[in-house]
Design an enzyme around this catalytic site. Sequence first.
Site, PDB file in Angstrom:
ATOM      1  N   VAL A  34      77.925 -76.659  58.188  1.00 54.42           N
ATOM      2  CA  VAL A  34      77.657 -77.897  57.433  1.00 54.42           C
ATOM      3  C   VAL A  34      78.863 -78.831  57.455  1.00 54.42           C
ATOM      4  CG1 VAL A  34      78.319 -76.958  55.158  1.00 54.42           C
ATOM      5  CG2 VAL A  34      76.691 -78.840  55.297  1.00 54.42           C
ATOM      6  N   ARG A 100      84.237 -78.509  49.978  1.00 50.33           N
ATOM      7  CA  ARG A 100      85.509 -78.402  49.276  1.00 50.33           C
ATOM      8  C   ARG A 100      86.222 -79.726  48.976  1.00 50.33           C
ATOM      9  NH1 ARG A 100      89.145 -80.812  52.008  1.00 50.33           N
ATOM     10  NH2 ARG A 100      89.920 -80.025  54.010  1.00 50.33           N
ATOM     11  N   ASN A 118      75.087 -76.371  46.466  1.00 48.53           N
ATOM     12  CA  ASN A 118      75.643 -75.586  47.571  1.00 48.53           C
ATOM     13  C   ASN A 118      76.611 -74.514  47.057  1.00 48.53           C
ATOM     14  OD1 ASN A 118      76.010 -75.358  50.607  1.00 48.53           O
ATOM     15  ND2 ASN A 118      78.136 -75.589  49.931  1.00 48.53           N
ATOM     16  N   THR A 144      90.255 -72.658  43.020  1.00 49.94           N
ATOM     17  CA  THR A 144      91.307 -73.641  43.223  1.00 49.94           C
ATOM     18  C   THR A 144      92.181 -73.770  41.983  1.00 49.94           C
ATOM     19  OG1 THR A 144      91.610 -76.048  43.168  1.00 49.94           O
ATOM     20  CG2 THR A 144      89.385 -75.282  42.990  1.00 49.94           C
ATOM     21  N   SER A 179      87.298 -83.001  38.866  1.00 53.11           N
ATOM     22  CA  SER A 179      86.214 -83.614  39.655  1.00 53.11           C
ATOM     23  C   SER A 179      84.993 -82.704  39.574  1.00 53.11           C
ATOM     24  CB  SER A 179      86.623 -83.760  41.131  1.00 53.11           C
ATOM     25  OG  SER A 179      86.598 -82.489  41.763  1.00 53.11           O
ATOM     26  N   TYR A 181      83.545 -81.397  42.041  1.00 54.04           N
ATOM     27  CA  TYR A 181      83.828 -80.281  42.960  1.00 54.04           C
ATOM     28  C   TYR A 181      84.607 -79.178  42.238  1.00 54.04           C
ATOM     29  CZ  TYR A 181      87.166 -77.725  45.835  1.00 54.04           C
ATOM     30  OH  TYR A 181      87.961 -76.741  46.342  1.00 54.04           O
ATOM     31  N   HIS A 182      85.701 -79.593  41.543  1.00 56.04           N
ATOM     32  CA  HIS A 182      86.498 -78.578  40.865  1.00 56.04           C
ATOM     33  C   HIS A 182      85.674 -77.865  39.790  1.00 56.04           C
ATOM     34  CE1 HIS A 182      89.827 -81.028  42.654  1.00 56.04           C
ATOM     35  NE2 HIS A 182      90.296 -79.837  42.874  1.00 56.04           N
ATOM     36  N   LYS A 185      83.862 -74.866  40.994  1.00 51.36           N
ATOM     37  CA  LYS A 185      84.713 -73.672  41.110  1.00 51.36           C
ATOM     38  C   LYS A 185      84.836 -72.968  39.754  1.00 51.36           C
ATOM     39  CE  LYS A 185      86.036 -74.084  45.433  1.00 51.36           C
ATOM     40  NZ  LYS A 185      85.791 -73.071  46.443  1.00 51.36           N
ATOM     41  N   VAL A 211      96.333 -76.703  50.565  1.00 51.34           N
ATOM     42  CA  VAL A 211      96.838 -76.057  51.784  1.00 51.34           C
ATOM     43  C   VAL A 211      97.299 -77.122  52.773  1.00 51.34           C
ATOM     44  CG1 VAL A 211      96.318 -74.424  53.629  1.00 51.34           C
ATOM     45  CG2 VAL A 211      95.100 -74.264  51.439  1.00 51.34           C
ATOM     46  N   ASN A 240      99.124 -83.116  54.596  1.00 49.79           N
ATOM     47  CA  ASN A 240      98.506 -83.242  55.928  1.00 49.79           C
ATOM     48  C   ASN A 240      98.120 -84.694  56.188  1.00 49.79           C
ATOM     49  OD1 ASN A 240      98.771 -80.618  56.648  1.00 49.79           O
ATOM     50  ND2 ASN A 240      96.588 -80.163  56.798  1.00 49.79           N
ATOM     51  N   ARG A 241      97.551 -85.341  55.177  1.00 49.78           N
ATOM     52  CA  ARG A 241      97.111 -86.731  55.329  1.00 49.78           C
ATOM     53  C   ARG A 241      98.322 -87.636  55.572  1.00 49.78           C
ATOM     54  NH1 ARG A 241      94.499 -87.555  50.279  1.00 49.78           N
ATOM     55  NH2 ARG A 241      96.136 -88.988  49.670  1.00 49.78           N
ATOM     56  N   VAL A 254     100.222 -93.289  48.746  1.00 59.34           N
ATOM     57  CA  VAL A 254     100.498 -92.530  47.520  1.00 59.34           C
ATOM     58  C   VAL A 254      99.686 -93.166  46.395  1.00 59.34           C
ATOM     59  CG1 VAL A 254     102.294 -92.046  45.815  1.00 59.34           C
ATOM     60  CG2 VAL A 254     102.766 -91.780  48.256  1.00 59.34           C
TER      61      VAL A 254
HETATM   62  P1  NAD Z   1      86.275 -76.451  55.070  1.00 58.23           P
HETATM   63  O1  NAD Z   1      85.291 -77.461  54.635  1.00 58.23           O
HETATM   64  O2  NAD Z   1      87.167 -76.777  56.227  1.00 58.23           O
HETATM   65  O3  NAD Z   1      85.521 -75.088  55.413  1.00 58.23           O
HETATM   66  C1  NAD Z   1      84.436 -74.603  54.663  1.00 58.23           C
HETATM   67  C2  NAD Z   1      83.476 -73.932  55.631  1.00 58.23           C
HETATM   68  O4  NAD Z   1      82.380 -73.400  54.888  1.00 58.23           O
HETATM   69  C3  NAD Z   1      82.899 -74.895  56.652  1.00 58.23           C
HETATM   70  O5  NAD Z   1      83.017 -74.354  57.949  1.00 58.23           O
HETATM   71  C4  NAD Z   1      81.441 -75.059  56.224  1.00 58.23           C
HETATM   72  O6  NAD Z   1      80.587 -75.288  57.325  1.00 58.23           O
HETATM   73  C5  NAD Z   1      81.162 -73.735  55.535  1.00 58.23           C
HETATM   74  N1  NAD Z   1      80.112 -73.807  54.498  1.00 58.23           N
HETATM   75  C6  NAD Z   1      80.034 -74.668  53.442  1.00 58.23           C
HETATM   76  N2  NAD Z   1      78.920 -74.426  52.727  1.00 58.23           N
HETATM   77  C7  NAD Z   1      78.286 -73.383  53.324  1.00 58.23           C
HETATM   78  C8  NAD Z   1      77.088 -72.659  53.052  1.00 58.23           C
HETATM   79  N3  NAD Z   1      76.281 -72.984  52.040  1.00 58.23           N
HETATM   80  N4  NAD Z   1      76.759 -71.627  53.869  1.00 58.23           N
HETATM   81  C9  NAD Z   1      77.544 -71.298  54.912  1.00 58.23           C
HETATM   82  N5  NAD Z   1      78.682 -71.943  55.233  1.00 58.23           N
HETATM   83  C10 NAD Z   1      79.047 -72.972  54.437  1.00 58.23           C
HETATM   84  O7  NAD Z   1      87.142 -76.067  53.792  1.00 58.23           O
HETATM   85  P2  NAD Z   1      88.536 -75.287  53.717  1.00 58.23           P
HETATM   86  O8  NAD Z   1      89.609 -76.277  53.567  1.00 58.23           O
HETATM   87  O9  NAD Z   1      88.596 -74.287  54.802  1.00 58.23           O
HETATM   88  O10 NAD Z   1      88.369 -74.544  52.335  1.00 58.23           O
HETATM   89  C11 NAD Z   1      87.834 -73.231  52.279  1.00 58.23           C
HETATM   90  C12 NAD Z   1      87.717 -72.776  50.836  1.00 58.23           C
HETATM   91  O11 NAD Z   1      89.010 -72.800  50.224  1.00 58.23           O
HETATM   92  C13 NAD Z   1      86.813 -73.677  49.991  1.00 58.23           C
HETATM   93  O12 NAD Z   1      86.060 -72.893  49.123  1.00 58.23           O
HETATM   94  C14 NAD Z   1      87.801 -74.530  49.228  1.00 58.23           C
HETATM   95  O13 NAD Z   1      87.272 -74.935  48.007  1.00 58.23           O
HETATM   96  C15 NAD Z   1      88.974 -73.586  49.047  1.00 58.23           C
HETATM   97  N6  NAD Z   1      90.229 -74.323  48.896  1.00 58.23           N
HETATM   98  C16 NAD Z   1      90.708 -75.100  49.914  1.00 58.23           C
HETATM   99  C17 NAD Z   1      91.887 -75.810  49.748  1.00 58.23           C
HETATM  100  C18 NAD Z   1      92.451 -76.682  50.837  1.00 58.23           C
HETATM  101  O14 NAD Z   1      93.501 -77.321  50.607  1.00 58.23           O
HETATM  102  N7  NAD Z   1      91.847 -76.749  52.015  1.00 58.23           N
HETATM  103  C19 NAD Z   1      92.572 -75.724  48.536  1.00 58.23           C
HETATM  104  C20 NAD Z   1      92.063 -74.915  47.516  1.00 58.23           C
HETATM  105  C21 NAD Z   1      90.891 -74.218  47.715  1.00 58.23           C
END
Ligand code: NAD
Length: 382
Positions: A34, A100, A118, A144, A179, A181-182, A185, A211, A240-241, A254
């Site tokens: 997705v 996320r 989702n 998170t 948010s 989203y948060h 979690k 991350v 990263n951004r 910022v």
């Molecule tokens: P991402 O969006 O790059 O990866 C998430 C993956 O999950 C994607 O490949 C997506 O296709 C898949 N996915 C989403 N919904 C799905 C579903 N219903 N069924 C199957 N697959 C599904 O995100 P990320 O940055 O890799 O983050 C991974 C996890 O870590 C998330 O839960 C996010 O909340 C958490 N997180 C990430 C960060 C960050 O900075 N990236 C920080 C804190 C927490």
Amino acid sequence: MKIVVAGGDGFCGWPTALYLSQKGHDVTIVDNLVRREIDVELGSNSMTPILPLEERVAAWKEVSGKDIEVRIADLTDYDAVASVFQETQPEAFVHFAEHRSAPYSMIDREHAIENHRNNVEGTLNVLWAIKDFAPDCHLVKLGTMGEYGQPNIDIEEGWIEIEHKGRKDRLPFPKAPGSFYHLTKVHDSDNIMFACRIWGIRATDLNQGVVYGLETDETRLDPRLVNRFDYDAVFGTALNRFIIQAAIGHDLTVYGNGSQTRGYLDIQDTVRCIELACENPAERGEFKVYNQFTEQFSVKELAEKVQKVGSDLGLDVKIAPTENPRVEKYDHYYNAVHTNLLDLGLEPHLLTDEHIAEVLKAAQENVDRVKRELVMPTVTWK
Ligand code: NAD
């Protein structure tokens, strides 16, 4: 161990799957792709050219000699989740598979609801499938640090000892997320804690910080294994951004006065934290919580670091205070405990100029792929 990495096509999931596979674990990736569809919806892309999942996995087999099984499945489809558990009988289920992005969940009512559907429904399905088909499986769930918000007291790791009106208890640390989203979690954490209590499930909730970084030892082995790298204002995260903005000659955006402080960690530490969590499973009925980050920075500090490294590399990097699309605290207290993973053996990769320079150079190699119009924020909280 037999480990399922759900969300294994994403930014954190892909390098984690490779790392665990390299370590000799039997890894299955579950993903419904997705995130790639959302790229189409938003007109965005990964700055790095990532291959289709099947091709990435085939490249990994060629490079490492190791197999990673792939299942294209949606966690909100219970039949699909049930078959994953019945057929793979995982010892650990690492759950990254959620939408996320905070801005994505704030686009409009439909996105807020889809985000909840989702994330919350997917995690509930996983909990029911563990109960029904693999009761000994250890759920390692990505939460998170944003669940806690920014309270004016130290943030503990999941639990706090409280004395109230002469009585004491150990209670979940209060949550004040920023948010929709948060909030998903927070709902997940409550649902998981409840399932541990009533069904005796074992779970570890990893409250991860933001991350940064791109590569791990495994993704560096071959260009076809490169990780995804988001830069747009919806999915790109701070640092990263900024690095990508520096690479394309865009001012660093910022938000507000930049005093907003959060926990951060290198993607190389994410993969190790997951390994540590899997190797140290919760007991039956236990709900463990780790705060998964290594250092705290304000947004302004990060921008200044990128500006310095950019100028060392001969770039003219400007910081542009930008109207904050979010509703968040400034100049706030922030001090979060994060000792559990260190106690288990995490040796953090701290943020150095060399690290920023490495990622900046990688970004410079891919500047042609960046769509500049996606860099400025368009989604607002109000
Ligand atoms: P991402 O969006 O790059 O990866 C998430 C993956 O999950 C994607 O490949 C997506 O296709 C898949 N996915 C989403 N919904 C799905 C579903 N219903 N069924 C199957 N697959 C599904 O995100 P990320 O940055 O890799 O983050 C991974 C996890 O870590 C998330 O839960 C996010 O909340 C958490 N997180 C990430 C960060 C960050 O900075 N990236 C920080 C804190 C927490």
